[in-house]
Design a protein around this motif. Structure first.
Motif, PDB file in Angstrom:
ATOM      1  N   SER A  41       0.714  -1.250   0.197  1.00  0.00           N
ATOM      2  CA  SER A  41      -0.019  -0.148   0.178  1.00  0.00           C
ATOM      3  C   SER A  41       0.851   1.443   0.068  1.00  0.00           C
ATOM      4  CB  SER A  41      -0.929  -0.113   1.377  1.00  0.00           C
ATOM      5  OG  SER A  41      -0.278   0.186   2.229  1.00  0.00           O
ATOM      6  N   THR A  45       0.354   3.863  -2.863  1.00  0.00           N
ATOM      7  CA  THR A  45      -0.028   5.262  -2.589  1.00  0.00           C
ATOM      8  C   THR A  45       0.754   6.248  -2.945  1.00  0.00           C
ATOM      9  OG1 THR A  45      -1.096   4.430  -0.596  1.00  0.00           O
ATOM     10  CG2 THR A  45      -0.996   6.734  -0.578  1.00  0.00           C
ATOM     11  N   ARG A  48       0.339   6.598  -6.856  1.00  0.00           N
ATOM     12  CA  ARG A  48      -0.724   7.538  -7.399  1.00  0.00           C
ATOM     13  C   ARG A  48      -0.800   8.812  -6.676  1.00  0.00           C
ATOM     14  NH1 ARG A  48      -5.697   2.856  -6.730  1.00  0.00           N
ATOM     15  NH2 ARG A  48      -4.950   1.686  -8.211  1.00  0.00           N
ATOM     16  N   TYR A  55      -6.717  12.718  -5.191  1.00  0.00           N
ATOM     17  CA  TYR A  55      -6.531  12.446  -3.915  1.00  0.00           C
ATOM     18  C   TYR A  55      -6.245  13.453  -2.951  1.00  0.00           C
ATOM     19  CZ  TYR A  55      -6.415   7.564  -5.960  1.00  0.00           C
ATOM     20  OH  TYR A  55      -6.670   6.778  -6.560  1.00  0.00           O
ATOM     21  N   CYS A  61      -6.341   8.702  -0.244  1.00  0.00           N
ATOM     22  CA  CYS A  61      -5.714   7.602  -1.226  1.00  0.00           C
ATOM     23  C   CYS A  61      -5.935   6.080  -0.878  1.00  0.00           C
ATOM     24  CB  CYS A  61      -4.264   8.054  -1.685  1.00  0.00           C
ATOM     25  SG  CYS A  61      -4.042   6.776  -2.844  1.00  0.00           S
ATOM     26  N   THR A  65      -8.796   3.617  -2.255  1.00  0.00           N
ATOM     27  CA  THR A  65      -8.334   2.373  -2.987  1.00  0.00           C
ATOM     28  C   THR A  65      -9.285   1.234  -2.479  1.00  0.00           C
ATOM     29  OG1 THR A  65      -6.343   3.484  -3.349  1.00  0.00           O
ATOM     30  CG2 THR A  65      -6.360   1.026  -3.509  1.00  0.00           C
ATOM     31  N   GLU A  69     -11.377  -0.870  -4.745  1.00  0.00           N
ATOM     32  CA  GLU A  69     -10.780  -2.046  -5.185  1.00  0.00           C
ATOM     33  C   GLU A  69     -10.423  -3.023  -4.518  1.00  0.00           C
ATOM     34  OE1 GLU A  69      -7.269   0.045  -7.486  1.00  0.00           O
ATOM     35  OE2 GLU A  69      -8.196   1.701  -7.058  1.00  0.00           O
ATOM     36  N   GLY A  73      -6.695  -4.645  -4.230  1.00  0.00           N
ATOM     37  CA  GLY A  73      -5.935  -3.293  -5.135  1.00  0.00           C
ATOM     38  C   GLY A  73      -4.807  -2.809  -4.650  1.00  0.00           C
ATOM     39  N   GLN A 147      -0.036   0.150 -11.080  1.00  0.00           N
ATOM     40  CA  GLN A 147      -0.714   0.695  -9.769  1.00  0.00           C
ATOM     41  C   GLN A 147      -1.476   1.856 -10.159  1.00  0.00           C
ATOM     42  OE1 GLN A 147       3.056   1.310  -7.638  1.00  0.00           O
ATOM     43  NE2 GLN A 147       2.674  -0.477  -6.707  1.00  0.00           N
ATOM     44  N   THR A 150      -7.240   1.991 -11.490  1.00  0.00           N
ATOM     45  CA  THR A 150      -8.150   2.096 -10.386  1.00  0.00           C
ATOM     46  C   THR A 150      -9.563   1.396 -10.686  1.00  0.00           C
ATOM     47  OG1 THR A 150      -8.934   4.254 -11.436  1.00  0.00           O
ATOM     48  CG2 THR A 150      -7.450   4.565  -9.682  1.00  0.00           C
TER      49      THR A 150
END
Ligand SMILES: CN(C)C(=N)NCCC[C@H](N)C(=O)O
Length: 307
Positions: A41, A45, A48, A55, A61, A65, A69, A73, A147, A150
């Motif tokens: 994560s 993160t 993204r 975000y 974020c 996510t 997802e 995700g 990544q 989404t």
């Protein structure tokens, strides 16, 4: 349920207030915490936040996510970096050690009695950073593209994500953008890694020398602390170019054309202000300490066994 999954990270304010962190089934707002999830994560993160403007911050974020997802995700795009990490780090540390050997003509063992100059350490680090770009660039591009997808997991009737996995992503990039497409953003990666890896190794050496009596090898604790801080400092310096690199890697997909690194910098600053260069700084630095502490400890142990 695994004991790790029992530990929850209560995101919703209601859970925080009521303190009901231990619940039977995960519900919207309560994110199960697992070490591998935490690592993935953080990477997702960071990418993204650097490339998408939707975000409001790290927390936003992570929550979005998870809601859109699910837990899976967070594992997007992770198989390639995991498979490549050994190769990339071997190139970096292998080139660094051999360059230092060529520059100083001393083995690892002899270097404690005759420490190399910081100029030599910096030069060897820059060479390692420069060389690792060739193998890191395609793996990193695929990670960033995956990544940034989404879409939730495929459900019957819902449109499939653009890339079905790392191999499909690599093949699609080759077909749509040509084989050179796999090296999109490689210039920015090189500009990011060449000087910052010089800084990385100099910081590590300097901190080790400060905490170790002359002529002795650093203790494991010194190596962990020096490696961790070397990671934080190098990532703090690398973050502005990391943002630009990720944006250039995404540009091919969005059919957005940047004329080069400077154009990408100028257009990002025009649209989002100077703060754009610091996107992902907190998360980059937070993951840098444990990751690099362990990397340097492994490196030192391997050299002591084989050096
Ligand atoms: C600032 N940069 C690019 C680095 N310090 N790179 C070397 C660290 C490697 C480690 N895999 C990491 O991701 O932290």
């Amino acid at each position: 349920m695994s004991p790790w999954l029992m530990g929850r990270f209560p995101i919703s304010p209601a859970l925080l207030v009521s303190g009901r962190a231990e619940q039977e089934e995960p519900e919207a707002g309560a994110i199960p915490v697992h070490p591998s999830w935490a690592a993935c994560s953080v990477l997702l993160t960071q990418v993204r936040l650097q490339t998408q403007t939707t975000y409001r911050g790290i927390f936003d974020c992570v929550v979005k996510t998870y809601r859109h997802e699910s837990l899976l995700g967070f594992f997007k795009g992770m198989s390639f970096p995991i498979a490549s990490i050994a190769v990339v780090n071997s190139v970096l540390f292998g080139v660094y050690s051999n360059t230092l050997l060529a520059l100083t003509a001393t083995s690892h063992r002899e270097r404690r009695a005759q420490p190399p100059s910081y100029a030599h350490v910096f030069l060897a680090g820059c060479t390692g950073g420069f060389m690792q770009v060739y193998c890191l660039a395609p793996f990193d591009l695929i990670k960033v593209r995956l990544q940034n997808q989404t879409e939730p997991r495929a459900r019957p009737g819902s449109p499939p994500p653009r890339y079905r996995g790392p191999v499909h992503c690599a093949v699609s990039i080759c077909q749509e953008e040509g084989p050179r497409g796999l090296f999109r953003g490689a210039w920015a990666l090189m500009l990011r890694d060449t000087p910052t890896l010089g800084i990385y190794f100099v910081t590590y050496e300097w901190l080790c020398r400060q905490s170790t009596p002359e002529g002795q090898s650093p203790s494991s604790a010194s190596v962990l602390v020096a490696g961790g801080f070397a990671g934080i400092l190098s990532w703090a310096v690398a973050t502005p170019l990391d943002v630009i690199k990720s944006r250039m890697q995404m540009a091919g997909l969005k059919h957005r054309v940047y004329r080069g690194v400077l154009d990408c910098m100028a257009s990002s600053v025009r649209q989002e202000g100077l703060g754009v260069f610091f996107r992902g700084l907190t998360i980059n630095s937070a993951r840098a300490f444990p990751v690099n502490a362990v990397i340097f400890l492994s490196y030192e142990y391997l050299l002591r066994w084989w050096g």
